[in-house]
Design a protein around this motif. Structure first.
Motif, short mmCIF file in Angstrom:
data_model
loop_
_atom_site.label_atom_id
_atom_site.label_comp_id
_atom_site.label_asym_id
_atom_site.label_seq_id
_atom_site.Cartn_x
_atom_site.Cartn_y
_atom_site.Cartn_z
N GLN A 260 0.91 -1.09 0.00
CA GLN A 260 0.04 0.09 0.02
C GLN A 260 1.08 1.21 -0.07
OE1 GLN A 260 -0.71 1.96 3.06
NE2 GLN A 260 -1.95 3.38 1.76
N ARG A 261 1.92 1.21 0.80
CA ARG A 261 2.74 2.24 0.89
C ARG A 261 3.52 2.71 -0.49
NH1 ARG A 261 2.13 6.04 4.75
NH2 ARG A 261 3.87 7.05 3.59
N ASP A 264 1.06 4.29 -2.95
CA ASP A 264 1.00 5.44 -2.78
C ASP A 264 2.17 6.25 -3.25
OD1 ASP A 264 -0.72 5.60 0.69
OD2 ASP A 264 -1.42 5.15 -1.55
N ILE A 267 1.81 6.75 -7.05
CA ILE A 267 0.83 7.65 -7.23
C ILE A 267 1.55 9.20 -7.15
CG2 ILE A 267 -1.25 9.04 -6.60
CD1 ILE A 267 -2.30 6.37 -5.35
N LYS A 268 2.46 9.25 -6.29
CA LYS A 268 3.14 10.61 -6.04
C LYS A 268 4.20 10.81 -7.50
CE LYS A 268 3.02 10.93 -1.22
NZ LYS A 268 3.82 11.00 0.18
N ALA A 275 0.89 1.91 -10.31
CA ALA A 275 -0.10 1.98 -8.97
C ALA A 275 -1.19 1.36 -9.06
CB ALA A 275 -0.13 3.23 -8.69
N LEU A 279 -1.78 -1.78 -6.27
CA LEU A 279 -2.85 -1.47 -5.52
C LEU A 279 -4.07 -2.53 -5.66
CD1 LEU A 279 -2.82 2.24 -5.11
CD2 LEU A 279 -2.10 0.89 -3.37
N LYS A 297 -7.28 1.16 4.05
CA LYS A 297 -6.20 1.93 3.49
C LYS A 297 -5.97 1.60 1.76
CE LYS A 297 -3.10 1.30 7.77
NZ LYS A 297 -1.93 0.96 8.18
N ASN A 300 -8.72 3.48 0.25
CA ASN A 300 -8.50 5.26 0.33
C ASN A 300 -7.34 5.50 -0.85
OD1 ASN A 300 -8.86 7.83 1.50
ND2 ASN A 300 -6.79 7.70 2.42
N SER A 301 -6.26 4.70 -0.81
CA SER A 301 -5.37 4.95 -2.03
C SER A 301 -5.86 4.86 -3.41
CB SER A 301 -4.09 4.01 -1.77
OG SER A 301 -3.43 3.85 -0.51
N THR A 304 -7.79 8.10 -4.12
CA THR A 304 -6.94 9.26 -4.58
C THR A 304 -6.24 8.99 -6.03
OG1 THR A 304 -6.20 9.28 -2.02
CG2 THR A 304 -4.94 10.36 -3.73
N LEU A 305 -6.05 7.62 -6.45
CA LEU A 305 -5.35 7.41 -7.56
C LEU A 305 -6.47 7.89 -8.80
CD1 LEU A 305 -3.68 5.95 -9.78
CD2 LEU A 305 -4.54 3.89 -8.99
#
Length: 628
Positions: A260-261, A264, A267-268, A275, A279, A297, A300-301, A304-305
């Motif tokens: 998951q990290r 994220d 994505i950044k 991603a 995910l 978690k 939520n990621s 955002t994606l």
């Protein structure tokens, strides 16, 4: 088959394709969960008395604890607790077994996010350890209690508990476990220097002791520190290393967190396809393991994606899925509590039976002291009646005091409600009057002056008309400016989403909750009518005020969406939450509901103690609520 299930199957197919094209970007797995070795099950099945069962259960429970299958840990540990309750084992041995089992159950419940249950077992474990005089077990349970405070986001309590443990224990394992937890706490508090210092101490010890799972968990923390410290490539490398080793050792809980990290981070870096693939696979494995906390978690990621790529429809679908999983967590909490109450009831019944037998034996031994017992039988009820009478007087006194306080609170609440109603009526009247004056000035007086100007402009041969025209023109502009002044300029001259962002930036100071705001599509939201803008703005102000005062949250997320003829406002924090069924809503929520009535809006609240709060608001858009 539901649309959401089809959606995630498609995403999983995409993830496999991405892995085939870019094998060195990240790793993943798609295996089914490991199954319990048959040899361990057979040992437990053929065990004889309670001591043999306890010996057979130890490797079975340890196997599932190592692989993060907490449901199985709880199942087998609870089986042993029930077996102990039904056995005739000596109290000393019973306390020894119970102490170990309670500590195991506490750790498993804590990993599932059921911190209230975990705390109950840790406290019971300390009581048993003190009876046994087992200092090591006392310190182990102290460490568990500190971990519960950390999981509840009560960081100051957790730091105090860990430091207290460090002062009283000489156990190197406990000391470095506390260091690892402190590193995560200071990471949450954004103190990266302290976080890194504690993590590096813990990592050195775990590496020397060949404790691979603890080593990987600590490396994951160092990866997060590197990411927050803008060392993106270092973080990327650490996450990949942790994922590969966690997969090889079947530490699936660490694998899911690291995946998951890494998602994220991708994505950044705007590597959206990679991603999405990673995910999606992590989410599939979280579903396989029924890890609801990990599912939240990853959802939520993914939300955002999709928002980052402009896919607002799927972003909203993921938000709906997120709320469904959140409700499932609450339902699971309730079910666990019911099961534990049943076990507690059965234990009490057994203890009552033992007590009755002991009373019968005691009566047989004390028959020869009949006269003395008879005297006590007469005396004790008298003392009991006197004591009950004293308690009644005390209770009556407390009741009177409580009633006085309650009446005073009701009077204060009524006065506040009255003041609020008068203030609302005054503000509403002012707004209506300002609007009426503005329309009158603009439409009637301004229109008349414009007509006069037009007629005068056609009279070119009359002397003095030019000066009169200038006066009329000046008067027209004055009236027009006055009508515009009566309209809230900040909602007309400034983009609405930018206005909200500017308001939220006021809270971006050290010590406050970190607030994130997303609005999509921004252009369409900016076209909402001024009246609705004002109410939405005031609702956000009310929610932020409530969160600042009561929730003790470290993170707040606000999402404003216009879709399918609705304006949707999602407000979420990770604070201490509250019980929706038992907590009386204050004036803030009442104000919000009153504002929403004007627009046929709907408010729903999803919260639970120590689980944060999710507030979902939907307002149907009508043609008259758009900008002209």
């Amino acid at each position: 088959m539901s649309k959401s299930l089809l959606f995630f199957i498609c995403m999983l197919m995409v993830s496999l394709s991405c892995l085939a094209q870019n094998q060195e970007s990240f790793v993943g797995f798609g295996k089914l969960p490991v199954y319990t070795p048959d040899s361990l099950l057979q040992q437990l099945k053929h065990a004889g008395d309670i001591k043999e069962k306890m010996l057979a259960a130890q490797p079975l429970i340890a196997f599932h604890a190592t692989h993060g299958t907490t449901d199985s840990v709880i199942f087998y540990a609870q089986q042993m607790v029930d077996a102990l309750n039904n056995s005739t084992v000596k109290s000393g041995d019973k306390h020894l077994y119970q102490s170990a089992l309670f500590q195991t159950l506490a750790k498993a419940y804590s990993e599932q996010g059921l911190q209230d249950e975990a705390l109950r077992y840790y406290l019971e474990g300390i009581r048993l350890a003190e009876i046994l005089g087992n200092t090591a077990a006392i310190n182990e349970n102290k460490l568990g209690i500190a971990n519960v405070y950390f999981a509840r986001n009560e960081y100051n309590k957790a730091i105090e508990a860990y430091n207290d443990l460090l002062k009283t224990t000489q156990d190197e394992q406990l000391i470095h476990t506390a260091y690892e937890r402190l590193s995560v706490i200071y990471l949450e508090k954004n103190d990266l220097i302290r976080a890194k210092q504690y993590a590096e101490k813990a990592l050195l010890f775990f590496r020397q002791q060949h404790q691979l799972k603890n080593e990987l968990q600590t490396k994951l923390t160092l990866g997060i520190i590197a990411e927050l410290d803008q060392h993106t490539e270092e973080a990327f490398s650490i996450y990949n290393e942790v994922i590969k080793n966690a997969q090889a050792q079947q530490f699936f809980d660490i694998y899911i967190n690291a995946g998951q990290r890494l998602g994220d981070l991708l994505i950044k870096k705007k590597e959206y396809e990679n991603a999405k693939g990673l995910l999606s696979m992590v989410y599939a494995n979280a579903m396989q393991w029924n890890d609801l906390k990990a599912q939240l978690k990853v959802l939520n990621s993914l939300r955002t994606l999709h928002a980052s790529t402009g896919d607002y429809k799927n972003a909203y679908a993921l938000m709906t899925q997120y709320m469904g999983v959140s409700r499932e967590v609450l339902n699971r909490q309730n079910k666990k509590e019911i099961n534990e109450l049943e076990i507690k009831y059965q234990t009490v019944q057994k203890e009552k039976e033992i007590l009755n037998k002991e009373n019968e034996l005691q009566q047989q031994k004390t028959i020869k002291y009949g006269l003395l017992i008879g005297f006590l039988v007469i005396l004790l009820p008298v003392i009991g009646l006197l004591y009950l009478y004293y308690q009644k007087l005390q209770a009556q006194s407390k009741l009177n005091t409580a009633m006085d306080e309650m009446n005073q609170q009701k009077i204060t609440a009524l006065l506040k409600d009255k003041e609020l109603a008068l203030l609302k009526a005054s503000v509403s009247g002012q707004e209506k009057e300002r609007k009426r004056i503005a329309e009158e000035l603009h439409d009637s007086i301004g229109g008349n002056l414009a007509a006069i100007k037009l007629r005068l402009s056609s009279q070119h041969n009359v002397n003095g008309l030019k000066e009169l025209m200038l006066q009329v023109d000046e008067t027209y502009h004055q009236v027009r400016d006055l009508s515009h002044d009566l309209i809230p300029q900040k909602f007309t001259n400034t983009g609405f989403t930018e206005l909200i962002s500017g308001y939220l930036r006021q809270f971006d100071i050290p010590g406050n909750a970190k607030i994130s705001f997303q609005a999509y599509p921004r252009e369409e939201i900016d076209l909402i009518g001024t009246t609705l803008k004002v109410e939405i703005y005031k609702i956000i102000q009310e929610l932020i005020t409530n969160s600042q005062k009561h929730s003790l949250a470290s993170k707040v997320e606000i999402q404003l969406t216009k879709m399918d003829g609705l304006v949707k406002l999602l407000f979420e924090d990770n604070g201490r939450g509250f019980s929706v069924e038992t907590t009386k809503h204050g004036i803030g929520f009442q104000n919000i509901r009153e504002r929403l009535k004007l627009f046929d809006g709907v408010l729903s609240i999803d919260s639970f103690p120590s689980k944060g709060t999710v507030i979902d608001i939907e307002i149907p858009l009508k043609p008259e609520w758009h900008e002209a």
